[in-house]
Motif scaffolding. Sequence first.
Motif, short mmCIF file in Angstrom:
data_model
loop_
_atom_site.label_atom_id
_atom_site.label_comp_id
_atom_site.label_asym_id
_atom_site.label_seq_id
_atom_site.Cartn_x
_atom_site.Cartn_y
_atom_site.Cartn_z
N VAL A 190 104.86 17.82 201.47
CA VAL A 190 104.53 18.99 200.66
C VAL A 190 103.03 19.28 200.75
CG1 VAL A 190 104.52 19.97 198.33
CG2 VAL A 190 106.48 18.60 199.11
N VAL A 191 102.21 18.24 200.65
CA VAL A 191 100.75 18.40 200.73
C VAL A 191 100.36 19.03 202.06
CG1 VAL A 191 98.56 17.15 200.87
CG2 VAL A 191 100.24 16.53 199.12
N ASN A 192 100.91 18.50 203.16
CA ASN A 192 100.55 19.00 204.48
C ASN A 192 100.97 20.46 204.66
OD1 ASN A 192 99.58 16.46 205.05
ND2 ASN A 192 101.35 15.84 206.27
N THR A 193 102.14 20.81 204.14
CA THR A 193 102.64 22.18 204.29
C THR A 193 101.79 23.15 203.50
OG1 THR A 193 104.88 21.35 204.66
CG2 THR A 193 104.66 23.66 204.05
N CYS A 194 101.39 22.76 202.30
CA CYS A 194 100.50 23.63 201.50
C CYS A 194 99.17 23.85 202.23
CB CYS A 194 100.24 23.01 200.13
SG CYS A 194 101.64 23.11 198.99
N ALA A 195 98.62 22.78 202.79
CA ALA A 195 97.34 22.90 203.51
C ALA A 195 97.48 23.83 204.71
CB ALA A 195 96.86 21.52 203.94
N PRO A 202 99.26 20.70 196.00
CA PRO A 202 100.29 20.71 194.95
C PRO A 202 99.93 19.80 193.79
CG PRO A 202 101.01 19.36 196.79
CD PRO A 202 99.74 20.04 197.23
N ARG A 203 100.36 20.18 192.60
CA ARG A 203 100.26 19.29 191.44
C ARG A 203 101.33 18.22 191.60
NH1 ARG A 203 98.89 20.15 185.89
NH2 ARG A 203 98.71 18.06 184.97
N VAL A 204 100.98 16.97 191.37
CA VAL A 204 101.91 15.85 191.56
C VAL A 204 102.09 15.12 190.24
CG1 VAL A 204 102.36 13.70 192.78
CG2 VAL A 204 101.27 15.61 193.98
N LEU A 205 103.35 14.98 189.82
CA LEU A 205 103.68 14.26 188.60
C LEU A 205 104.89 13.36 188.87
CD1 LEU A 205 103.45 17.07 185.88
CD2 LEU A 205 101.78 15.26 186.31
N GLY A 206 105.15 12.48 187.92
CA GLY A 206 106.35 11.66 187.97
C GLY A 206 107.08 11.73 186.65
N ILE A 207 108.40 11.70 186.72
CA ILE A 207 109.18 11.73 185.48
C ILE A 207 110.28 10.68 185.53
CG2 ILE A 207 108.80 14.21 185.23
CD1 ILE A 207 111.82 14.57 185.85
N ALA A 208 110.70 10.28 184.35
CA ALA A 208 111.95 9.55 184.20
C ALA A 208 113.04 10.60 183.94
CB ALA A 208 111.87 8.57 183.04
N ALA A 217 106.66 16.85 181.44
CA ALA A 217 106.23 17.26 182.79
C ALA A 217 106.19 18.77 182.91
CB ALA A 217 107.17 16.66 183.82
N LEU A 218 107.22 19.43 182.41
CA LEU A 218 107.28 20.88 182.54
C LEU A 218 106.11 21.55 181.82
CD1 LEU A 218 108.95 23.24 183.69
CD2 LEU A 218 110.10 23.37 181.47
N ALA A 219 105.63 20.97 180.73
CA ALA A 219 104.52 21.54 179.98
C ALA A 219 103.23 21.58 180.79
CB ALA A 219 104.30 20.76 178.69
N ALA A 220 103.18 20.79 181.87
CA ALA A 220 101.98 20.75 182.71
C ALA A 220 101.96 21.87 183.75
CB ALA A 220 101.89 19.39 183.40
N PHE A 221 103.07 22.60 183.87
CA PHE A 221 103.16 23.65 184.90
C PHE A 221 103.07 25.03 184.28
CE2 PHE A 221 105.90 20.20 186.84
CZ PHE A 221 104.90 19.75 187.70
N GLU A 222 102.53 25.96 185.06
CA GLU A 222 102.47 27.35 184.66
C GLU A 222 103.65 28.10 185.26
OE1 GLU A 222 98.80 29.07 185.82
OE2 GLU A 222 97.60 27.36 185.12
N PRO A 223 104.08 29.19 184.63
CA PRO A 223 105.10 30.03 185.25
C PRO A 223 104.63 30.47 186.65
CG PRO A 223 104.78 30.67 182.97
CD PRO A 223 103.69 29.70 183.29
N GLY A 224 105.58 30.57 187.55
CA GLY A 224 105.26 30.91 188.93
C GLY A 224 105.11 29.71 189.83
N THR A 225 105.36 28.52 189.31
CA THR A 225 105.26 27.29 190.11
C THR A 225 106.59 27.00 190.79
OG1 THR A 225 103.63 26.37 188.57
CG2 THR A 225 104.74 24.82 190.05
N GLY A 226 106.51 26.63 192.05
CA GLY A 226 107.67 26.15 192.79
C GLY A 226 107.60 24.64 192.90
#
Length: 314
Positions: A190-195, A202-208, A217-226
């Motif tokens: 994902v990082v390479n493709t964005c570059a 990309p913003r990177v997070l981990g969830i259970a 996790a979702l609270a860390a993202f803005e609308p319009g994020t893929g």
Amino acid sequence: MAATSADVARRAGLSRATVSQILNGHDHRFTADTAQRVRQAARELDYEPSAAGRMLRRGSSDFIVALIPDTTYGSNLQDIFDPLTESLAENGLGLVLHFSMGSPGSLDRILGGIRPRAVLSLRPFSPEERQILTEREVPGFDTTTDTDFDSDIGALQAQHLIARGFQRLAFVHLHDRRSNPYGPGREQGVVNTCAAAGLPSPRVLGIAVDRSSADEALAAFEPGTGIACYNDDVAIALMTAVERRGWRIPADIGLIGMDSTPLAQVMNPPLTTVGYDLAAVARLAANTALRAIGQNVNLPSPDLGLRIIEGSSC
């Protein structure tokens, strides 16, 4: 009761020593007629040679150990190992699944206990594991040697999100008590493709996979994020969080999973995910194992048929 070599000797009218040598592959020491009498008697009695005896003679058993990292798997795991088990059985081999717990000592114990013909790993061996295999004189091969499978997965996810108009991407790992051997490669894709596309990293997070973790996790993202997700479980957890937040999929948040699990297609909306050719994975694993024990087989192409399974989530 299973027939023994003594039963075969009585049926053939020969000594046990003669029968034992012929059954152990030393036909050349006897006449063709004698060898045929032994083989015929063995067939009539449904004689099966002792696995323990073969192990003592050869120094190894008829087992292949599949070393599975202690990570998360869906139903695809069985879909891979069922045909792999059948393929190995056709070549007189049994399959033993061993979940690696991160301790090289566990691998050493199983090698000492069953003395397998080879070890097949679903991830690269660690240096400690390689050392154990060398000391035990057991061939070890992994199915990732000639492929960059996980990076390709992440790249495919990112390319699809970008093609759908998302200019802000994220990658979400699955975090639990288990290891994460595949996540870093997918993230890097994902990082390479964005570059390459001139987009921000990309913003990177981990969830259970639970409600509170997905909501946080979702609270860390803005609308319009893929969001490219480690697997379908992560994507489905985030889908439920999007619904609780009152956002829309894919208008506010786009999601793409990995593994094409049955549950992904019964979600509302159906999850867009990444699928691959399970039969090709099984063939690659089987042929890699057979090559490991010296059989002359060709490895199939490392192209495992990665493809987008269209849903409505991005």
